[in-house]
Scaffold this motif. Sequence first.
Motif, PDB file in Angstrom:
ATOM      1  N   GLU A 116      15.871  30.294  38.268  1.00 21.84           N
ATOM      2  CA  GLU A 116      15.452  31.599  38.768  1.00 21.84           C
ATOM      3  C   GLU A 116      16.294  32.724  38.151  1.00 21.84           C
ATOM      4  OE1 GLU A 116      15.680  31.412  42.963  1.00 21.84           O
ATOM      5  OE2 GLU A 116      13.921  30.082  43.181  1.00 21.84           O
ATOM      6  N   GLU A 117      17.621  32.471  38.031  1.00 18.51           N
ATOM      7  CA  GLU A 117      18.478  33.482  37.410  1.00 18.51           C
ATOM      8  C   GLU A 117      18.088  33.702  35.943  1.00 18.51           C
ATOM      9  OE1 GLU A 117      22.450  32.180  37.882  1.00 18.51           O
ATOM     10  OE2 GLU A 117      22.551  32.601  40.045  1.00 18.51           O
ATOM     11  N   LYS A 118      17.753  32.620  35.253  1.00 13.86           N
ATOM     12  CA  LYS A 118      17.332  32.752  33.855  1.00 13.86           C
ATOM     13  C   LYS A 118      16.047  33.566  33.761  1.00 13.86           C
ATOM     14  CE  LYS A 118      15.065  29.643  31.718  1.00 13.86           C
ATOM     15  NZ  LYS A 118      14.584  28.397  31.098  1.00 13.86           N
ATOM     16  N   ASN A 119      15.097  33.281  34.674  1.00 11.04           N
ATOM     17  CA  ASN A 119      13.843  34.043  34.659  1.00 11.04           C
ATOM     18  C   ASN A 119      14.084  35.521  34.970  1.00 11.04           C
ATOM     19  OD1 ASN A 119      12.355  31.735  34.102  1.00 11.04           O
ATOM     20  ND2 ASN A 119      12.115  31.221  36.280  1.00 11.04           N
ATOM     21  N   ASP A 120      15.019  35.756  35.915  1.00 16.90           N
ATOM     22  CA  ASP A 120      15.336  37.157  36.238  1.00 16.90           C
ATOM     23  C   ASP A 120      15.944  37.868  35.027  1.00 16.90           C
ATOM     24  OD1 ASP A 120      14.417  36.736  38.775  1.00 16.90           O
ATOM     25  OD2 ASP A 120      16.396  36.311  39.625  1.00 16.90           O
ATOM     26  N   MET A 121      16.845  37.197  34.316  1.00 18.05           N
ATOM     27  CA  MET A 121      17.451  37.806  33.134  1.00 18.05           C
ATOM     28  C   MET A 121      16.411  38.052  32.043  1.00 18.05           C
ATOM     29  SD  MET A 121      21.099  35.818  32.776  1.00 18.05           S
ATOM     30  CE  MET A 121      21.581  36.882  31.434  1.00 18.05           C
ATOM     31  N   GLU A 122      15.474  37.089  31.884  1.00 14.35           N
ATOM     32  CA  GLU A 122      14.415  37.297  30.904  1.00 14.35           C
ATOM     33  C   GLU A 122      13.574  38.516  31.257  1.00 14.35           C
ATOM     34  OE1 GLU A 122      12.217  33.734  30.772  1.00 14.35           O
ATOM     35  OE2 GLU A 122      13.682  32.634  29.538  1.00 14.35           O
ATOM     36  N   MET A 123      13.226  38.618  32.548  1.00 13.92           N
ATOM     37  CA  MET A 123      12.425  39.776  32.979  1.00 13.92           C
ATOM     38  C   MET A 123      13.211  41.078  32.783  1.00 13.92           C
ATOM     39  SD  MET A 123      10.658  38.208  36.423  1.00 13.92           S
ATOM     40  CE  MET A 123       9.838  39.771  36.770  1.00 13.92           C
ATOM     41  N   GLU A 124      14.547  41.012  33.079  1.00 10.73           N
ATOM     42  CA  GLU A 124      15.363  42.211  32.926  1.00 10.73           C
ATOM     43  C   GLU A 124      15.425  42.653  31.460  1.00 10.73           C
ATOM     44  OE1 GLU A 124      19.976  43.685  33.825  1.00 10.73           O
ATOM     45  OE2 GLU A 124      19.280  41.677  34.397  1.00 10.73           O
ATOM     46  N   TYR A 125      15.646  41.682  30.543  1.00 16.38           N
ATOM     47  CA  TYR A 125      15.697  42.034  29.119  1.00 16.38           C
ATOM     48  C   TYR A 125      14.341  42.505  28.610  1.00 16.38           C
ATOM     49  CZ  TYR A 125      20.440  40.275  28.481  1.00 16.38           C
ATOM     50  OH  TYR A 125      21.796  40.086  28.541  1.00 16.38           O
ATOM     51  N   GLU A 126      13.279  41.890  29.098  1.00 15.47           N
ATOM     52  CA  GLU A 126      11.955  42.349  28.685  1.00 15.47           C
ATOM     53  C   GLU A 126      11.697  43.772  29.180  1.00 15.47           C
ATOM     54  OE1 GLU A 126       9.241  39.502  30.145  1.00 15.47           O
ATOM     55  OE2 GLU A 126       9.727  37.971  28.608  1.00 15.47           O
ATOM     56  N   GLU A 127      12.148  44.042  30.417  1.00 11.86           N
ATOM     57  CA  GLU A 127      11.968  45.399  30.954  1.00 11.86           C
ATOM     58  C   GLU A 127      12.780  46.413  30.143  1.00 11.86           C
ATOM     59  OE1 GLU A 127      10.321  48.213  33.434  1.00 11.86           O
ATOM     60  OE2 GLU A 127       9.863  46.065  33.274  1.00 11.86           O
ATOM     61  N   ARG A 128      14.000  46.031  29.779  1.00 15.17           N
ATOM     62  CA  ARG A 128      14.821  46.942  28.972  1.00 15.17           C
ATOM     63  C   ARG A 128      14.196  47.187  27.603  1.00 15.17           C
ATOM     64  NH1 ARG A 128      20.898  44.847  29.058  1.00 15.17           N
ATOM     65  NH2 ARG A 128      21.065  46.608  27.582  1.00 15.17           N
ATOM     66  N   LEU A 129      13.678  46.117  26.986  1.00 15.10           N
ATOM     67  CA  LEU A 129      13.011  46.288  25.691  1.00 15.10           C
ATOM     68  C   LEU A 129      11.783  47.183  25.805  1.00 15.10           C
ATOM     69  CD1 LEU A 129      13.208  42.631  24.294  1.00 15.10           C
ATOM     70  CD2 LEU A 129      14.440  44.628  23.445  1.00 15.10           C
ATOM     71  N   LYS A 130      11.046  46.984  26.897  1.00 15.90           N
ATOM     72  CA  LYS A 130       9.851  47.814  27.108  1.00 15.90           C
ATOM     73  C   LYS A 130      10.231  49.275  27.298  1.00 15.90           C
ATOM     74  CE  LYS A 130       5.736  48.064  30.025  1.00 15.90           C
ATOM     75  NZ  LYS A 130       5.033  47.484  31.208  1.00 15.90           N
ATOM     76  N   GLN A 131      11.304  49.495  28.090  1.00 17.53           N
ATOM     77  CA  GLN A 131      11.749  50.872  28.306  1.00 17.53           C
ATOM     78  C   GLN A 131      12.215  51.516  27.000  1.00 17.53           C
ATOM     79  OE1 GLN A 131      14.721  50.753  31.347  1.00 17.53           O
ATOM     80  NE2 GLN A 131      13.273  50.236  33.005  1.00 17.53           N
ATOM     81  N   MET A 132      12.959  50.733  26.187  1.00 16.11           N
ATOM     82  CA  MET A 132      13.415  51.287  24.914  1.00 16.11           C
ATOM     83  C   MET A 132      12.244  51.594  23.982  1.00 16.11           C
ATOM     84  SD  MET A 132      16.846  49.072  24.055  1.00 16.11           S
ATOM     85  CE  MET A 132      17.130  50.087  22.594  1.00 16.11           C
TER      86      MET A 132
END
Length: 300
Positions: A116-132
Amino acid sequence: MRISHNDQFLFVADDVGNLCVFSVKDKSDKRSLTGKDTGQVGAIAWSEEVLVTKTDLEEKHALMQELKNKVDELALHNEYQLRLKDMNYTEKIKEQTEKFTQDLEQDKNKFELLSEEKNDMEMEYEERLKQMEEKHQHQLQELEGSYQQKIMGEVERYQHQCHERDLQKERWENQQGMLVATHEKYVAELTEDFEQKLDEDKSLRIQYEEEKSDLQKEFDEVKQQLEDDIDTEIQNLRTKYDQQLAAEREATLRFKGENGIMKKKFTVLQKEIEDQKEEIKLLLDKEKELHEQIKALERE
């Protein structure tokens, strides 16, 4: 009761030491009583009966029954001890199984938490990439709009200047060469400025692309490290439980060996009982001989 080897004498003795010898005279039947001479099937074998008193026989039976009861008691005791050990080992195996099941469940929950933590980190990095990407797109649109407005302003200014040039054409005819040169110089500077800003925008875009690539590499490295850590921890736990299971199996084999030793001891005990029976028999025979000697001495 015994008969001689030549079938001529019959010897009979009793328990008090009396011995009678009978001569066999009737030989009309040629068949040997011992079966040694003729080898016929119906030959009479040597008698195996031994005359003993009823008291000796009862004592012997009582002793045999007592030894048999002791053997049965030892067998029941050994069986009870084996059952106790079997119950104890069964309880220990049950406890170890429950413990291993609980540890496995905890490890499973831990693995799910890490997933679950790995999935959360993946979602967080994807969100950051999307924001950038959105930020970069927004900045690019703003820059394009700004430069478009500047170009439109310059175009309008150029048209206005052309209109003024047409209105003042006659007045500027003497200064036409100078004005044209000035205008060309201005256009060149404006074009150079625009190209310079365009190069800056391209450099900025390349920088954003490099930052995006670096973030993607960092995300991949963190993801790979998490997967390697999880695999390593699972392998260590599996090795630990395999070692514990091997130790339990070795203990079970050792207990089986002890059980075999107990069986061997029981066999040795039975052999000793048989030896004691033989010794008792020898003592009875010796006692009988002593009684006969005493009676013989009394008669003398």
